[in-house]
Design an enzyme around this catalytic site. Structure first.
Site, mmCIF file in Angstrom:
data_model
loop_
_atom_site.group_PDB
_atom_site.id
_atom_site.type_symbol
_atom_site.label_atom_id
_atom_site.label_comp_id
_atom_site.label_asym_id
_atom_site.label_seq_id
_atom_site.Cartn_x
_atom_site.Cartn_y
_atom_site.Cartn_z
ATOM 1 N N LYS B 79 0.722 -0.966 0.009
ATOM 2 C CA LYS B 79 -0.141 0.165 0.132
ATOM 3 C C LYS B 79 0.803 1.192 0.027
ATOM 4 O O LYS B 79 1.761 1.386 0.682
ATOM 5 C CB LYS B 79 -0.927 0.044 1.152
ATOM 6 C CG LYS B 79 -2.076 1.055 1.340
ATOM 7 C CD LYS B 79 -2.845 0.912 2.632
ATOM 8 C CE LYS B 79 -4.049 1.831 2.604
ATOM 9 N NZ LYS B 79 -4.693 1.712 3.784
ATOM 10 N N SER B 158 -9.765 1.717 2.617
ATOM 11 C CA SER B 158 -8.957 2.247 1.892
ATOM 12 C C SER B 158 -8.230 1.678 1.082
ATOM 13 O O SER B 158 -7.560 2.138 0.094
ATOM 14 C CB SER B 158 -8.338 3.695 2.818
ATOM 15 O OG SER B 158 -7.111 2.930 3.717
ATOM 16 N N SER B 182 -10.042 -0.476 7.034
ATOM 17 C CA SER B 182 -9.468 -0.260 5.452
ATOM 18 C C SER B 182 -9.008 -1.555 5.044
ATOM 19 O O SER B 182 -8.346 -1.383 3.824
ATOM 20 C CB SER B 182 -8.503 0.904 5.707
ATOM 21 O OG SER B 182 -9.199 2.041 5.481
#
Lengths: 485, 493, 95
Positions: B79, B158, B182
């Site tokens: 990420k 997210s 997330s």
């Protein structure tokens, strides 16, 4: 000694509280491993944490915690077993995180007392409100470029102790005495070097005035970042006068931050922004509450040195020193240690006299600190020993002191080399007395007729003839024997 | 044999051990899959050089001294919230334009030390603020699953890019972060496994901070076992993070096989929501039955403050974010938009550099901390948080693990809910409580809804008891036999 | 409690986020929508409840006082958008 400002409408007194920022004498910063040394190249003492790079996290320096607790103990203050680091949020060029990690609702140290010594020999107790730990900010430089300010983060993150007094201070003198005393305690403890020139200690000065006899406090102004004892005292005088003038002309004091301009001898308002102050404190979620155990606190208490107040009392009680001499000797740790070394082998009162008068006088004149004294404590102690055992007279000792000051020499060697030993051989003194009587028959007659005043004159003549080396008591005694016997 | 990029971590490790293929082969397969999947927009930065270097190093290491462990030579995606040394890191924000860290996050370093091969940095909601990946400055990510009418769906957020990379079989595992759901919510919406460990299990050092008291890193994978392997490599005490727990890392992979016989599983009755699709309730009931049939004991429990978790979160998280994001000021890194004064420069930089959702949350966070409102909002929310933790503590007196739905809905169309922030926030209604209480949670794919879209079930455990969570998750995985494929891979959904 | 334009102006200044004058009203409405929703927390009885801080049961670790960092200006300056020598810069500040 009260400090009164005589206004047109009556007498005013000044109310002062101090917030002293003292840099903890640590090698590394409060929350990062970068160094704290003074004077390095720009941004050369900056870690990723100090520069607030994304994802960086603070980890506390255990030594800084110990120094804050030690200082609290030295200020006779309450140590809080749980304290909390909070974020003080504001934007400024020298504050890379956009917040300062500080302590707010729960400081590590609570209320304490500092006893200050005033010039008239009295003392006053000044209350300490709290001591907390916080990060220092970086430095902005405004005069290197026409359009930009330059930022150096070397100081960013250095550990400060903020020591806040109660509004107990009533004169510039008391403020000065407080800062000097605090600095002395910090230096005894070794928790801060107290070096105001390098910014290791600086103060925010809160000043208000009120009519003598009035209850409660009027609005105050805060003079930021004052960096010497002299300027602190000056700032209070100037600001108190300014406020009295405003009150008396019907104006209102604005609660604001002001800057001291020592050159112009005035304080001026810092540009206040609309909504400038809302720091939005909240506990720093990157850190846990700081928990201290009793064992930790008591362990530190055991390491505390004898502090100036206790030392002063001991010098008075055990050594018979006057309050004035004792205060002068304990003002800094080095002086006290020097004195104790000198006094160890001699009469303490005599040692105190020599240290406070002769040595301090010479150091002051030369602008030297005691650590730089050309005369070591061991040598001064020896000099006093030479007097005590009658090797030299007090008068000769002063001369030897002068030579020691110039040469850093050993007093025994100096006395030997210059032939300054006191004449204790009765025969030699008798010869000198006889010679004096023979060459001054008129004066000798006066004594024989009962005018004792002339004895002193004779002693002087004989001392001169022996270059001061004769023992004056012996001379006196021989004269009396020969002329009145 | 399936294509190399479609292998699980365990399969890839096995094949490497047997010499069936090399780490370089695996890396090339993943890089090719990533190229082919460009349309999904799962990556902000691909790192083929890094991948090839690390894969070659892995092969050399294996030839000389043997492998470091099951991740040695396995491609993973990271990420783009993890700072990566020498590789641009954006947090999907305009404000980090041009930022290349000079350091590697602790979790990233741990993966490198385990031999993992990074193939790229994945897309996300800006600063991890979102549940749809719609707030990224680099554009939305497409879920490999598509709607019944063929419409593009969000992967959740997210960590939408990391979830998509694994669901689209670009790589076997990826790193995410979970502040309010997330990891678990996108795992549910993409039909894969996603785990948020206990707060303090993985170091936060070097991860762009959103809300410090809630943020935790965790893995995405297609099997519970793979998630356990990844978590084992990521976790561990870090002296650089004061909130990192000084606990040893258990053998998570071994724990997976523990079974659920005698395990007490709690069903929190408050986890039902008005308007929640019937399939979710059905799936939840089925999940309980699966565990029961494998020997677990099912008990109803009560978490009475559940409905207050989301509003408490929307005070605490923005408050911390407003402070954490103050450092993006145009001085030391990233975007700078000039201004006549220092304050103008700040306001211009931050006004342009932050997107709408980040601006919204920073403003809310600033407001709830400001003078006169702090006690009513922030302190109140932290007290409610204590209540929520008390609820869990009490429930865990009676049960070992909780079973809930992961999200109140399946993947939705790109662009939906954007004009109604609260509707968007409700995506995290079942995941946020574990963040507020710091508990470990996992989402496991358990079935499909009426439109053929994946739905996940969540398991939540006691602090630092990831092992029990993993055991229960494996039992769900075994029973569910989830093998549906997204349309992107030739499946139905 | 609800925000008006002036509150938004104040909060935007505190947060140093530029909000155009014309946007103050819509932003206020947007924020009020959320603030109104979170205010349901008032229903929760929190008398005598301590606010949650930190991770439960953990003791804060302490570093030794040794220099382990610094000495590499490049490491912290290499990303600066407007650096001069080894300094960061900002628009000139008048004190």
């Amino acid at each position: 000694m009260s400090y009164i400002i005589q206004g047109d409408t009556g007498d005013w007194e000044v109310i002062v509280g101090l917030e002293v920022h003292a840099q903890v004498s640590s090698q590394a910063k409060l929350f990062s491993g970068s160094p704290t040394a003074f004077g390095a190249g720009p941004n050369s003492q900056v870690s990723l944490i100090d520069a607030a790079m994304p994802g960086m996290l603070p980890v506390i320096n255990g030594y800084c915690i110990e120094q804050a607790v030690k200082t609290g103990l030295g200020l006779n203050a309450k140590i809080n077993k749980t304290s909390v680091f909070e974020r003080k949020n504001y934007f400024y060029a020298d504050l890379p995180q956009g917040y300062q990690i500080s302590q707010y609702l729960h400081p590590v140290v609570g209320e304490g007392i500092v006893t200050v010594d005033l010039a008239d020999g009295t003392t006053r107790d000044i209350g300490v409100e709290r001591l907390h730990m916080e990060q220092d900010a970086g430095k902005s430089m405004h005069d290197q470029d026409p359009k930009r300010s330059f930022i150096d983060l070397n100081r960013a993150g250095v550990c400060l102790m903020e020591i806040v007094t109660k509004p107990d201070i009533r004169s510039p003198e008391e403020a000065g005495a407080f800062v000097r005393k605090l600095r002395s305690i910090l230096r005894y403890l070794g928790t801060c070097d107290g070096n105001m020139e390098q910014g290791s200690m600086r103060a925010d000065v809160n000043v208000s005035v009120r009519k003598v006899g009035e209850e409660g406090y009027r609005t105050r102004a805060e003079i930021k970042n004052v960096n010497s004892v002299r300027f602190i005292m000056q700032a209070i005088e100037i600001e108190a006068e300014r406020q009295v003038d405003i009150h008396e002309s019907g104006g209102e004091i604005v609660q604001e931050t002001r800057l001291m301009d020592p050159v112009k001898g005035e304080t001026r308002s810092m540009r206040a922004k609309e909504f400038a102050h809302d720091y939005r404190y909240f506990p720093d979620p990157d850190l846990l509450p700081l928990e201290l155990t009793d064992a930790f606190i008591e362990g530190l208490r055991k390491t505390l040195p004898e502090l100036p107040d206790a030392k002063k009392q001991r010098f008075m009680d055990d050594m018979g020193l006057s309050a004035k001499d004792a205060s002068a000797l304990v003002a800094d740790r080095e002086s006290a240690e020097y004195f104790e070394a000198v006094a160890a082998a001699s009469d303490p009162k005599k040692a105190a006299n020599w240290v406070t008068n002769d040595l301090f006088g010479a150091l002051n004149k030369a602008g030297l600190a005691i650590a730089d004294s050309p005369i070591s404590a061991a040598h001064l102690s020896k000099l006093l020993g030479l007097m005590d055992d009658g090797t030299i007279s007090g008068k000769i000792a002063k001369d030897v002191f002068e030579i020691m000051w110039e040469t850093s020499g050993d007093p025994e060697q100096i006395v030997e080399d210059k032939g300054l030993k006191q004449i204790t051989d009765t025969g030699a003194i008798e010869a000198a007395v006889d010679a004096a009587i023979a060459s001054n028959p008129e004066q000798a007659d006066e004594i024989r007729q009962g005018n004792d005043k002339a004895i002193g004159w004779f002693v002087g003549q004989i001392m001169k003839a022996t270059q001061g080396k004769a023992n004056p008591q012996q001379v006196n005694q021989l004269l009396r024997e020969k002329l009145k016997g | 044999m399936s294509k190399l990029n479609e292998l699980t971590i365990a399969q890839a490790a096995d094949g490497l051990d047997k010499g069936e293929f090399s780490a370089v082969d695996l890396a090339e397969a993943s890089l090719a899959a990533a190229e082919a999947a460009k349309g999904l927009n799962a990556f902000i930065t691909l790192t083929p050089e890094v991948a090839r270097d690390r894969a070659a190093a892995s092969d050399a290491r294996r030839a000389k001294n043997g492998a470091l462990g099951p991740l040695d030579g396995v491609p993973v995606a990271v990420k783009d919230l993890f700072c990566t040394e020498g590789v641009p890191t954006t947090a999907a924000s305009h404000i980090l334009d041009g930022f290349t860290p000079t350091y590697e996050s602790t979790v990233g370093r741990n993966l490198i030390d385990a031999g993992a091969v990074m193939i790229g940095k994945t897309n996300l909601d800006e600063f991890a603020m979102g549940s749809s990946n719609m707030t990224s400055y680099y554009g939305p990510v497409k879920n490999p699953w598509t709607g019944p009418g063929g419409e593009d769906l969000v992967p959740g957020g997210s960590s939408g890019g990391s979830a998509t990379a694994v669901a689209a079989r670009i790589c076997a595992g990826s790193l995410g972060t979970d502040t309010g759901g997330s990891i678990r919510q996108p795992a549910s919406l993409c039909g894969i496994v996603g785990m948020k460990p206990t707060y303090g299990r993985c170091s936060r050092w070097g991860i762009v901070a959103f809300a410090s008291s809630l943020d935790q890193a965790g893995p995405f994978a297609r099997t519970v076992e793979d998630a356990a392997i990844l978590l084992g490599a990521m976790a561990g005490h870090d002296p650089k993070d004061s909130t990192s727990a000084p606990h040893d890392v258990p053998d998570f992979r071994a724990a997976v096989q523990g079974g659920v016989k005698g395990l007490k599983v709690g069903i929190p009755r408050e986890y039902t929501m008005d308007g929640m699709p019937a399939e979710i309730q059905t799936l939840w009931d089925r999940g309980a039955d699966w565990l029961k049939s494998q020997g677990a004991e099912i008990k109803e429990v009560s978490l009475p403050h559940t409905k207050y978790a989301l509003p408490a979160y929307y005070i605490v998280a923005p408050a911390e974010a407003s402070s954490n994001l103050a450092r993006y000021d145009g001085v030391r890194y990233g975007l700078r938009v000039d201004g006549d004064t220092l304050d103008d420069m700040y306001a211009n930089t931050r006004g342009e550099g932050f997107g709408a959702e980040v601006r919204r949350r920073v403003l809310i966070g600033t407001y709830v901390l400001s003078a006169g409102y702090y006690d009513a909002y922030y302190v109140k929310a932290q007290k409610v948080r204590t209540r929520i933790l008390e609820d869990f503590t009490k429930a865990f007196d009676d049960v070992d693990v909780l079973l809930t739905p992961t999200a109140p809905n399946a993947a939705f169309a790109i662009g939906a809910k954007m004009d109604d922030p609260i509707a968007m926030y409700l995506n995290d209604v079942f995941t946020v409580p574990a963040n507020l209480a710091g508990l470990p949670g996992i989402s496991v794919p358990a079935g499909l809804d009426k439109d053929g879209l994946p739905l996940g079930l969540q398991l939540v455990g006691r602090p630092f008891d990831e092992e029990t969570v993993l055991r229960a998750a494996q039992a769900i995985e075994d029973a569910a036999g989830f093998d549906a494929l997204p349309k992107y891979l030739g499946g139905q959904g | 409690m609800s925000l008006d334009k002036n509150d938004v102006r104040r909060v935007a200044f505190l947060a140093r986020i530029k909000v155009d004058e014309a946007d103050l009203e819509p932003v206020a409405q947007d924020l009020n929508n959320i603030i109104g929703w979170v205010e349901q927390l008032a229903e929760v009885d929190t008398d005598g409840v301590e606010p949650m801080t930190g991770a439960a049961g953990m003791v804060m670790t302490r570093r030794d006082d040794v220099v382990t960092d610094g000495g590499d200006p490049e490491k912290v300056l290499s990303n600066a958008p407007d650096r001069v020598g080894d300094f960061y810069t900002v628009p000139k500040v008048v004190e």
